[in-house]
Design a protein around this motif. Sequence first.
Motif, PDB file in Angstrom:
ATOM      1  N   UNK A 308       0.830  -1.207   0.000  1.00 42.38           N
ATOM      2  CA  UNK A 308       0.000   0.000   0.000  1.00 42.38           C
ATOM      3  C   UNK A 308       0.868   1.261   0.000  1.00 42.38           C
ATOM      4  N   UNK A 309       2.018   1.184   0.631  1.00 39.04           N
ATOM      5  CA  UNK A 309       2.910   2.349   0.759  1.00 39.04           C
ATOM      6  C   UNK A 309       3.347   2.846  -0.613  1.00 39.04           C
ATOM      7  N   UNK A 310       3.844   1.939  -1.453  1.00 37.06           N
ATOM      8  CA  UNK A 310       4.350   2.352  -2.757  1.00 37.06           C
ATOM      9  C   UNK A 310       3.213   2.614  -3.748  1.00 37.06           C
ATOM     10  N   UNK A 311       2.095   1.894  -3.599  1.00 34.52           N
ATOM     11  CA  UNK A 311       0.989   2.069  -4.533  1.00 34.52           C
ATOM     12  C   UNK A 311       0.215   3.363  -4.308  1.00 34.52           C
ATOM     13  N   UNK A 312      -0.028   3.689  -3.042  1.00 37.39           N
ATOM     14  CA  UNK A 312      -0.933   4.803  -2.762  1.00 37.39           C
ATOM     15  C   UNK A 312      -0.357   5.855  -1.809  1.00 37.39           C
ATOM     16  N   UNK A 313       0.314   5.411  -0.773  1.00 35.42           N
ATOM     17  CA  UNK A 313       0.733   6.358   0.268  1.00 35.42           C
ATOM     18  C   UNK A 313       1.808   7.310  -0.245  1.00 35.42           C
ATOM     19  N   UNK A 314       2.854   6.788  -0.876  1.00 34.95           N
ATOM     20  CA  UNK A 314       3.918   7.648  -1.401  1.00 34.95           C
ATOM     21  C   UNK A 314       3.415   8.617  -2.473  1.00 34.95           C
ATOM     22  N   UNK A 321       5.118   8.547   8.352  1.00 27.63           N
ATOM     23  CA  UNK A 321       5.456   7.238   8.911  1.00 27.63           C
ATOM     24  C   UNK A 321       4.282   6.280   8.765  1.00 27.63           C
ATOM     25  N   UNK A 322       4.545   5.139   8.146  1.00 32.32           N
ATOM     26  CA  UNK A 322       3.536   4.079   8.016  1.00 32.32           C
ATOM     27  C   UNK A 322       4.063   2.811   8.659  1.00 32.32           C
ATOM     28  N   UNK A 323       3.210   2.111   9.409  1.00 36.97           N
ATOM     29  CA  UNK A 323       3.542   0.834  10.042  1.00 36.97           C
ATOM     30  C   UNK A 323       2.702  -0.264   9.404  1.00 36.97           C
ATOM     31  N   UNK A 324       3.362  -1.357   9.001  1.00 37.09           N
ATOM     32  CA  UNK A 324       2.684  -2.447   8.310  1.00 37.09           C
ATOM     33  C   UNK A 324       3.182  -3.794   8.826  1.00 37.09           C
ATOM     34  N   UNK A 343       8.423 -11.248  -3.562  1.00 33.49           N
ATOM     35  CA  UNK A 343       7.039 -10.801  -3.707  1.00 33.49           C
ATOM     36  C   UNK A 343       6.815  -9.366  -3.238  1.00 33.49           C
ATOM     37  N   UNK A 344       7.653  -8.898  -2.299  1.00 31.23           N
ATOM     38  CA  UNK A 344       7.461  -7.564  -1.723  1.00 31.23           C
ATOM     39  C   UNK A 344       8.793  -6.814  -1.706  1.00 31.23           C
ATOM     40  N   UNK A 345       8.883  -5.675  -2.406  1.00 34.57           N
ATOM     41  CA  UNK A 345      10.114  -4.881  -2.355  1.00 34.57           C
ATOM     42  C   UNK A 345      10.436  -4.432  -0.925  1.00 34.57           C
ATOM     43  N   UNK A 346       9.400  -4.170  -0.151  1.00 40.63           N
ATOM     44  CA  UNK A 346       9.565  -3.783   1.260  1.00 40.63           C
ATOM     45  C   UNK A 346       8.913  -4.876   2.108  1.00 40.63           C
ATOM     46  N   UNK A 353      11.888   6.879   1.652  1.00 39.61           N
ATOM     47  CA  UNK A 353      11.921   7.436   0.300  1.00 39.61           C
ATOM     48  C   UNK A 353      11.146   8.750   0.296  1.00 39.61           C
ATOM     49  N   UNK A 354      11.702   9.760  -0.315  1.00 37.92           N
ATOM     50  CA  UNK A 354      11.054  11.068  -0.435  1.00 37.92           C
ATOM     51  C   UNK A 354      10.643  11.638   0.926  1.00 37.92           C
ATOM     52  N   UNK A 355      11.449  11.361   1.939  1.00 43.18           N
ATOM     53  CA  UNK A 355      11.155  11.880   3.256  1.00 43.18           C
ATOM     54  C   UNK A 355      10.051  11.147   3.997  1.00 43.18           C
TER      55      UNK A 355
END
Length: 389
Positions: A308-314, A321-324, A343-346, A353-355
Motif C-alpha cells: 500500500x505504501x508504494x501504490x498509494x501512500x507515497x 510514517x507508516x507501520x505495516x 514478492x514484496x520490495x519492502x 523514500x522522499x522523506x
Amino acid sequence: MILRILFFLALLLLLPAWGIDRTVLKSRCNRTTRILFFLPNLLLLLGLTAMAANESYTPEAAYLKGLLLTLVMCLAIPETLAALLLAIGSCFSRRRPSVRNAFGKLAAATGLLCFGLLLYGFTIGYRHIIVKDFTYTDQRIPQAFNGYRIVQLSDLHLGTLHGHHDVVRRIVDSVNSRHPDLIVFTGDLVNYRAEELFEAEPELRRLKARDGVISIMGNHDYMAYHRWKSEEERRQNIRLLQEHERAIGWKLLLNGHVLIRRGNDSIAVLGVENDGSPPFPALGDLPAAEKGLSDNCFKVLLSHDPSHWRRRVLPETDIPLMLAGHTHGMQFKMGSFSPAAWFYPEWGGAYTEKGQTLYVSLGAGEVLLPFRLGAWPEINVIELQTKHP
C-alpha cells in the motif's frame, strides 16, 4: 486450501523419494526396506488426501492441518535436497566414482542438517520471540512527543496458536515490559474465523499502554479463507470479530483516525482497512482516514499490507510514517535474505523514500504452520524522536 495444493504436495512427497530409491536404494536394499522407506510418504499423502476431501476450518482442524503439513515439510524438503545432490553425483558414476561417493555423503549430511533446522523451526523457532527497537527521527514530531514509545504488534494469527496459551502470554508480557505509550496492532488477528480470538481474549485484555491499543484489519480478518454458506454469514463473522476486538478494549480503526494529545500538542494515528494487491482486499480509504486533520499534524498510518505504501501512500500523501505487517518474512530468513523479497520490495524493517518512512514488522504469529526460522516472531518498539533543524 489443501485441495488446491494437493497435486504439488503429492509431487513433493513422491518424486524426491523415487529419485533416492533409483539412485541409492534399488542397488543396495531389498524390497521390504524400499517399501518401508516409501511408507511415511504414502501415509502422509493419504492423510493429506483425506483432509482435502473433508476440509474443515475449526481451530482443532486447523491445528491438525498444520501438524500434517509440518510433517510433510520435515520429510519432503530434506529428501528433495538429498535427491538433487544424488542426481548430480550420478552424473559421475562411471568416470569418477569417488566424486559420486562424495556427493552421496554430501546428500546425507545436507538432508540431516535440513531436517534438524526444520525441526527447530517447528518446535522452538515459533516460540523464539524477539524485540526489535527502531528510532524514528523527524523534525515534524511535536516536542511533547519526543521519546514517545509505540509498540507494534502484528499478525498474531491466533488460529495457528490454538492451544499455545504460553506463547500468547509471553507475547503480551513482552509488550507490557516495554512500558509503551501506545500499542498498535497492524492486522491479521485470526486465520479463518472470529472464534479463534475467544480463547486468547483473557491474555489480550492484559495489554496495557498509557494511550491504549489501536488496531486495524488484515486480509485474514475478512474471513475470505473459509467456506461460508453465504456472503452474509461471512460478513456476520467479520462483525463478530470487530465486536470482540472492541470488547477487549481495542480501538479499531476502519478508515479513520485518533488524535493523541500531550498538552497543546497532538499527533494523529490513522488506520485504514486492508489495502493490498489482488487477490487481497483493497478497501483502504486514505482521504477518509485523513478527513478533518490539518496539514501540519504529524501522522502515523497503520496499514496492514506494505505494498500500500508504494501504490498509494507515497504518490498520494505526505504521511511521514507508516507501520505495516503481512509478509512474516515468509517465516524464513537466512542472513539478510528472505523469499519474501521475491514478492514484496519492502518486506521487513525500515524503508525511507522522499522523506517518508515505512516500517514493516515480521509479525508475532504464524499463518497455517507454527514455523519460524531466522524470521523470528517479533515485537517492534518504535520510539519517536524530534529532530531539531
